[in-house]
Design a protein around this motif. Structure first.
Motif, PDB file in Angstrom:
ATOM      1  N   LYS A 155    -104.017  46.251  43.786  1.00  0.00           N
ATOM      2  CA  LYS A 155    -103.942  45.578  42.487  1.00  0.00           C
ATOM      3  C   LYS A 155    -104.228  44.073  42.596  1.00  0.00           C
ATOM      4  O   LYS A 155    -104.988  43.526  41.812  1.00  0.00           O
ATOM      5  N   TYR A 156    -103.590  43.439  43.559  1.00  0.00           N
ATOM      6  CA  TYR A 156    -103.685  41.976  43.668  1.00  0.00           C
ATOM      7  C   TYR A 156    -104.894  41.560  44.511  1.00  0.00           C
ATOM      8  O   TYR A 156    -105.371  42.316  45.366  1.00  0.00           O
ATOM      9  N   ASP A 157    -105.349  40.328  44.266  1.00  0.00           N
ATOM     10  CA  ASP A 157    -106.415  39.744  45.072  1.00  0.00           C
ATOM     11  C   ASP A 157    -105.808  39.093  46.309  1.00  0.00           C
ATOM     12  O   ASP A 157    -104.902  38.263  46.206  1.00  0.00           O
ATOM     13  N   VAL A 158    -106.296  39.474  47.487  1.00  0.00           N
ATOM     14  CA  VAL A 158    -105.859  38.860  48.739  1.00  0.00           C
ATOM     15  C   VAL A 158    -106.789  37.697  49.045  1.00  0.00           C
ATOM     16  O   VAL A 158    -108.011  37.838  49.012  1.00  0.00           O
ATOM     17  N   LEU A 233     -94.756  44.868  38.464  1.00  0.00           N
ATOM     18  CA  LEU A 233     -94.890  43.638  37.691  1.00  0.00           C
ATOM     19  C   LEU A 233     -96.342  43.375  37.316  1.00  0.00           C
ATOM     20  O   LEU A 233     -96.620  42.820  36.242  1.00  0.00           O
ATOM     21  N   TYR A 234     -97.240  43.762  38.186  1.00  0.00           N
ATOM     22  CA  TYR A 234     -98.668  43.623  37.868  1.00  0.00           C
ATOM     23  C   TYR A 234     -99.004  44.448  36.623  1.00  0.00           C
ATOM     24  O   TYR A 234     -99.700  43.977  35.714  1.00  0.00           O
ATOM     25  N   GLY A 235     -98.481  45.672  36.574  1.00  0.00           N
ATOM     26  CA  GLY A 235     -98.726  46.515  35.405  1.00  0.00           C
ATOM     27  C   GLY A 235     -98.090  45.951  34.154  1.00  0.00           C
ATOM     28  O   GLY A 235     -98.692  45.983  33.065  1.00  0.00           O
ATOM     29  N   GLU A 236     -96.876  45.420  34.275  1.00  0.00           N
ATOM     30  CA  GLU A 236     -96.200  44.824  33.119  1.00  0.00           C
ATOM     31  C   GLU A 236     -96.957  43.616  32.602  1.00  0.00           C
ATOM     32  O   GLU A 236     -96.981  43.356  31.394  1.00  0.00           O
ATOM     33  N   ALA A 237     -97.548  42.856  33.515  1.00  0.00           N
ATOM     34  CA  ALA A 237     -98.299  41.668  33.094  1.00  0.00           C
ATOM     35  C   ALA A 237     -99.451  42.049  32.180  1.00  0.00           C
ATOM     36  O   ALA A 237     -99.821  41.285  31.282  1.00  0.00           O
ATOM     37  N   LYS A 238     -99.996  43.232  32.393  1.00  0.00           N
ATOM     38  CA  LYS A 238    -101.132  43.680  31.580  1.00  0.00           C
ATOM     39  C   LYS A 238    -100.705  44.120  30.180  1.00  0.00           C
ATOM     40  O   LYS A 238    -101.445  43.921  29.205  1.00  0.00           O
TER      41      LYS A 238
END
Length: 276
Positions: A155-158, A233-238
């Motif tokens: 999900k996140y950018d490294v 949290l990544y999903g919630e941010a969307k």
């Protein structure tokens, strides 16, 4: 440091230190990231002339508000004559004694050499680990970091994709541009889930940075819980970015005014306390 703050080991380190030595300089190693290589790689072999060991980061001692910090500094033979006095040497009957006979020493720099009990704790930790356990610290630290990075990169950018050492850095720049949710918002929301947030906005070369350093002591179950929380949290941010912007809501204090705290610090307690 090597590895550096991005969690990358610089393969050119011998060339770098040689360039400095050829110019007449000396090289200094900050042991902040030593738990990635402890027991496996020696800073001296990388060409460093002086090294300080952050006992609180690698050898299980308290630091900062959690207790007194302390470190050990080592150097190569060419610098030994200039070290502060007194030194310690083996005297008669094999006993240790102070050594003041160092004419080139810079002299005494302090009335004492740091916090004795902190050093004893670090020594106890090392003796507990033993010769086999010390390199296992590095192996586990690197394994844990790579495991978390692989899970979170879905999900996140490294910031620097590829194998890392003991830590890695996420960039939430894209997430913020899309949803308005910043690295600070995610860090605050982690507190509602029972996690101490990772280091934010460091290193400065990575925008909206979250630096993940699981260390060697966390179990797989804990790593998975942390990954599940961050992915959630990544999903919630969307779908509900305002929820993260309001976090934390379960802590005693929500979001203090950090600018006021820095510019108008309260550094003493007024007695009697109002709530007493």
């Amino acid at each position: 440091t090597n590895p550096n703050t991005l969690g990358l080991f610089d393969p050119n380190i011998l060339e770098i230190t040689q360039i400095v030595h050829d110019a007449g300089g000396l090289t200094y190693y900050d042991g902040a990231n030593l738990n990635a290589i402890v027991g496996l790689v020696r800073p001296g072999d990388m060409g460093f002339d002086v090294v300080h060991l952050n006992l609180h980061k690698t050898f299980s001692t308290p630091h900062g508000a959690g207790g007194p910090g302390c470190g050990a500094v080592g150097c190569k033979e060419l610098l030994a004559p200039f070290m502060p006095v007194p030194g310690v040497k083996q005297g008669r009957d094999g006993l240790l004694e102070f050594d003041y006979d160092r004419p080139e020493s810079i002299g005494r720099v302090r009335s004492f050499y740091g916090n004795f009990l902190v050093v004893v704790r670090a020594l106890t930790y090392l003796l507990t680990l033993g010769k086999e356990g010390i390199p296992q610290v590095a192996v586990n630290a690197v394994l844990n970091a790579n495991y978390m990075m692989e899970r979170l990169r879905s999900k996140y950018d490294v910031a620097c994709p590829g194998r890392c050492m003991h830590e890695f850095v996420l960039s939430l720049e894209g997430l913020k541009a899309e949803t308005g949710v910043s690295a600070l918002d995610v860090a605050k929301a982690l507190q509602d889930l029972g996690f101490h947030p990772p280091t934010m906005y460091f290193p400065l070369i990575v925008h909206e940075a979250l630096m993940i350093e699981p260390t060697e002591t966390e179990a797989l179950e804990t790593l998975d819980r942390a990954c599940d929380a961050l992915l959630g949290l990544y999903g919630e941010a969307k779908v509900d970015p305002q929820k993260l912007k309001a976090a934390p809501v379960t802590t005693v204090i929500g979001r203090p005014d950090e600018v006021a705290a820095a510019r108008q610090p309260v550094v003493r307690c007024q007695f009697p306390c109002k709530d007493a």
